[in-house]
Design a protein around this motif. Sequence first.
Motif, PDB file in Angstrom:
ATOM      1  N   LYS A 180       0.828  -1.095  -0.097  1.00 44.44           N
ATOM      2  CA  LYS A 180      -0.027  -0.116  -0.056  1.00 44.44           C
ATOM      3  C   LYS A 180       0.851   1.257  -0.174  1.00 44.44           C
ATOM      4  N   LYS A 193       0.652   4.019  -3.002  1.00 40.75           N
ATOM      5  CA  LYS A 193       0.670   5.243  -2.810  1.00 40.75           C
ATOM      6  C   LYS A 193       1.645   6.099  -3.405  1.00 40.75           C
ATOM      7  N   SER A 217      -9.176  10.562  -1.722  1.00 43.72           N
ATOM      8  CA  SER A 217     -10.546  11.346  -1.118  1.00 43.72           C
ATOM      9  C   SER A 217     -10.145  12.694  -1.254  1.00 43.72           C
ATOM     10  N   SER A 260      -7.248   5.201  -0.918  1.00 40.83           N
ATOM     11  CA  SER A 260      -7.886   3.963  -0.524  1.00 40.83           C
ATOM     12  C   SER A 260      -7.788   2.970  -1.587  1.00 40.83           C
ATOM     13  N   ASP A 271      -8.992  -0.541  -3.748  1.00 42.44           N
ATOM     14  CA  ASP A 271     -10.162  -1.753  -3.901  1.00 42.44           C
ATOM     15  C   ASP A 271      -9.538  -2.655  -4.855  1.00 42.44           C
TER      16      ASP A 271
END
Length: 114
Positions: free
Chosen positions: A71, A75, A95, A101, A103
């Motif tokens: 992750k 990012k 966001s 985030s 998925d």
Amino acid sequence: MPIRSTSTSLLRLSASSGVVSKAASPLASLAPKPKIEAVRIVDMSASNSWAEFAGLFRSTRRAFLDHERSKTELKALMPEDAKEAIGHRVRAKRSKSGAISFDLLETEASHAAL
């Protein structure tokens, strides 16, 4: 005379008699519980549930660390001005606050030609 809730009536009745009990207060259950200082060490070796979850914790620890590292790397790879990044069945979404985030995307099953 307006109708009052039972707990309010009990509180007023208790207060007017000069005795206010904690049980009569409707907010008593919302009060934070005092923290108890942990002072002892407990051996959980006899607990089957502890053994089950300790084994699960140990067996998934490496995968968890790999997951967190991936992750972080994903990012870092996402461009600053991108709202979404999609590839290899993973979608990253940024966001409004800037948090990213992830998925997992399911691939559609291919259908055989008839």
